[in-house]
Write a protein that holds these residues in place. Structure first.
Motif, short mmCIF file in Angstrom:
data_model
loop_
_atom_site.label_atom_id
_atom_site.label_comp_id
_atom_site.label_asym_id
_atom_site.label_seq_id
_atom_site.Cartn_x
_atom_site.Cartn_y
_atom_site.Cartn_z
N UNK A 42 42.01 40.49 23.49
CA UNK A 42 42.04 39.19 22.81
C UNK A 42 43.03 38.25 23.48
N UNK A 43 44.22 38.76 23.79
CA UNK A 43 45.25 37.92 24.42
C UNK A 43 44.85 37.51 25.83
N UNK A 44 44.36 38.46 26.61
CA UNK A 44 44.06 38.18 28.02
C UNK A 44 42.89 37.21 28.18
N UNK A 45 41.86 37.37 27.33
CA UNK A 45 40.66 36.55 27.49
C UNK A 45 40.88 35.08 27.12
N UNK A 46 42.00 34.78 26.48
CA UNK A 46 42.29 33.37 26.17
C UNK A 46 42.53 32.58 27.46
N UNK A 47 43.12 33.23 28.44
CA UNK A 47 43.50 32.53 29.67
C UNK A 47 42.83 33.06 30.92
N UNK A 48 42.27 34.28 30.84
CA UNK A 48 41.76 34.93 32.04
C UNK A 48 40.30 35.35 31.92
N UNK A 49 39.65 35.40 33.08
CA UNK A 49 38.42 36.16 33.24
C UNK A 49 38.84 37.51 33.81
N UNK A 50 38.46 38.59 33.16
CA UNK A 50 38.90 39.93 33.57
C UNK A 50 37.99 40.50 34.64
N UNK A 51 38.60 40.96 35.73
CA UNK A 51 37.84 41.46 36.88
C UNK A 51 38.32 42.87 37.22
N UNK A 52 37.39 43.82 37.32
CA UNK A 52 37.72 45.19 37.70
C UNK A 52 37.06 45.51 39.04
N UNK A 53 37.86 45.62 40.08
CA UNK A 53 37.35 45.95 41.41
C UNK A 53 37.63 47.43 41.66
N UNK A 54 36.58 48.22 41.63
CA UNK A 54 36.72 49.68 41.65
C UNK A 54 36.58 50.24 43.05
N UNK A 55 37.39 51.28 43.33
CA UNK A 55 37.35 51.99 44.61
C UNK A 55 37.23 53.48 44.32
N UNK A 56 36.10 53.91 43.74
CA UNK A 56 35.93 55.31 43.33
C UNK A 56 35.66 56.22 44.53
N UNK A 57 35.78 57.51 44.30
CA UNK A 57 35.50 58.50 45.35
C UNK A 57 34.20 59.26 45.09
N UNK A 58 33.84 59.40 43.81
CA UNK A 58 32.60 60.09 43.46
C UNK A 58 31.40 59.23 43.90
N UNK A 59 30.44 59.85 44.58
CA UNK A 59 29.30 59.11 45.13
C UNK A 59 28.47 58.45 44.03
N UNK A 60 28.32 59.13 42.91
CA UNK A 60 27.51 58.56 41.81
C UNK A 60 28.17 57.31 41.25
N UNK A 61 29.51 57.33 41.17
CA UNK A 61 30.22 56.17 40.66
C UNK A 61 30.24 55.05 41.70
#
Length: 337
Positions: A74-93
Motif C-alpha cells: 500500500x505504501x510503495x504503490x502510492x509513489x512507485x511502480x514495482x518491478x521485479x527483475x529475476x535472475x533464477x537458476x532453475x530452467x523452468x523458472x
C-alpha cells in the motif's frame, strides 16, 4: 564490502534456512520497459528489485518479511511502480522471465553485484536511492524507504547543481567550485547513489593538480577511494602519494583491491598487497585492519588451503580486536584447527 566472515555466514544462513523459491507478490511487473511506460503515464517512480527468486536466501527473506505484506504494498504503490527483475537458476523458472537479455543489460548498466539489490529511480532511469535486505518487516522498511525518497532526491539535485557549477567555471572560480564538489562528496552518506555524480569532476583534480601542489590531487584520490570509486589510475596515484600509509591512502588502495577479488589469483595478489601494507606501518583505521585480516584468514582457510598463513592473519585479526562474537569464534576455529 569485503567478503568477511560476517557476510559469508549470514549469506549461508539465509540460503540454508529458505530453500523454497520465492514468488513475488501480486502487483509487481517483470518487464522493465513496460514498467517505465506505466510509471511515466502515472507520474510515478520505479522501485526495482534485482532478485534471484529460486536460490537467493536474502531475497526470499525480503519477500516473506516485507514484500508480501499489504503494509508495504500500500505504501510503495502510492509513489512507485514495482518491478521485479529475476535472475533464477532453475530452467523452468528461467522460462517464465519475460526478457532475460534485457535484465542482464540492466544488471550491467546499474552495476548490480549482489542480490537482492533494490534501486529507487525515476521513470527516466535516474537512480536516487539503493536498499537491500533489512530486518524488522514493513514497520522498519517503509519508513526507511520514505526517508530515502526525500534525502535521495535532494542529494541528487544538489550534486547536479555542484557539478554544473564546476563544469561552467573557469580559472580560480573553477578551483573554488571543485572544492565545493569535494565538500559535497565528503558529506555524502555511505552508499549515497548521488555520490557517483561527483566522480568524474573529482577525478579531474588528478590532471589539473598533477604535482599535488594545491593538495587537490591527494584529496581527490582519498575521496575516490573512500567512496569506492577508485580505478587503476587512482590506485597508482594513492600508492605514489602515500607509499608508507602516512595519510591512510595505501590502506584504502588495499581495501579496494580486496573488494575487487574474483578468483584465487586475485586473492593471492591482494594478500601480497596486505603484507606490504603491514610492513609499511600500522593500519590507521581499526575496522579496515580487522576486515582485511579476517577476510585474508577466511580466504586462506577456505579457498587457498594455506593453514599457516590463515593462522597468521587470524592471530593478527584477534590482536586488532572486534566486538563481533561470531567473528572471534571463527578466528578461534582457525587458530585451534
Amino acid at each position: 564490502m569485503l567478503f568477511s566472515l560476517r557476510a559469508a555466514t549470514l549469506s549461508l544462513a539465509g540460503i540454508v534456512a529458505l530453500v523454497a523459491p520465492a514468488v513475488a507478490s501480486e502487483g509487481w511487473i517483470a518487464d522493465f520497459d513496460e514498467a517505465v511506460k506505466i510509471a511515466k503515464a502515472e507520474k510515478k517512480d520505479l522501485f526495482v528489485d534485482f532478485t534471484g527468486s529460486d536460490w537467493c536466501g536474502w531475497c526470499k527473506k525480503l519477500d516473506a518479511e516485507v514484500f508480501s505484506h499489504e503494509q508495504f504494498l500500500t505504501a510503495a504503490k502510492k509513489s512507485f511502480v514495482l518491478v521485479a527483475l529475476d535472475f533464477p537458476r532453475d530452467e523452468a523458472i528461467k522460462a517464465k522471465v519475460p526478457n532475460p537479455k534485457r535484465n542482464d543489460e540492466l544488471s550491467k548498466k546499474y552495476n548490480i553485484e549482489g542480490f537482492p539489490t533494490l534501486l529507487l529511480m525515476t521513470a527516466d532511469g535516474e537512480v536516487f536511492g539503493q536498499m537491500g535486505y533489512m530486518p524488522g518487516g514493513p514497520e522498519a522498511f517503509v519508513p526507511a524507504m520514505d526517508e530515502l525518497v526525500k534525502t535521495g532526491k535532494k542529494e541528487l539535485s544538489d550534486a547536479k547543481v555542484l557539478v554544473e557549477a564546476f563544469t561552467q567555471a573557469e580559472g580560480d572560480a573553477k578551483l573554488a567550485a571543485w572544492d565545493k564538489l569535494a565538500e559535497g562528496l565528503e558529506g555524502a552518506k555511505e552508499g549515497s547513489v548521488a555520490a557517483k555524480l561527483y566522480v568524474a569532476s573529482i577525478r579531474a583534480a588528478m590532471e589539473f593538480d598533477k604535482d599535488n601542489k594545491g593538495g587537490r590531487k591527494l584529496r581527490a584520490v582519498k575521496l575516490l577511494l573512500k567512496s569506492g570509486n577508485g580505478d587503476d589510475a587512482t590506485f597508482a596515484a594513492g600508492r605514489e602519494l602515500d607509499p608508507k600509509n602516512e595519510n591512510g591512502l595505501l590502506e584504502l588502495c588495499v581495501k579496494a583491491q580486496f573488494n575487487s577479488v574474483r578468483d584465487d589469483d586475485g586473492a593471492k595478489a591482494a594478500l601480497t598487497a596486505l603484507d606490504a601494507l603491514a610492513a609499511a606501518g600500522p593500519i590507521k583505521d581499526k575496522a579496515v585492519a580487522f576486515d582485511l585480516h579476517v577476510t585474508a584468514a577466511y580466504w586462506c582457510s577456505q579457498f587457498l588451503n594455506d593453514s599457516d598463513r590463515a593462522k597468521k592473519y587470524a592471530a593478527k585479526a584477534k590482536e586488532i580486536g572486534t566486538d563481533d562474537a561470531r567473528a572471534l569464534e571463527f578466528l578461534d576455529s582457525i587458530l585451534n584447527g
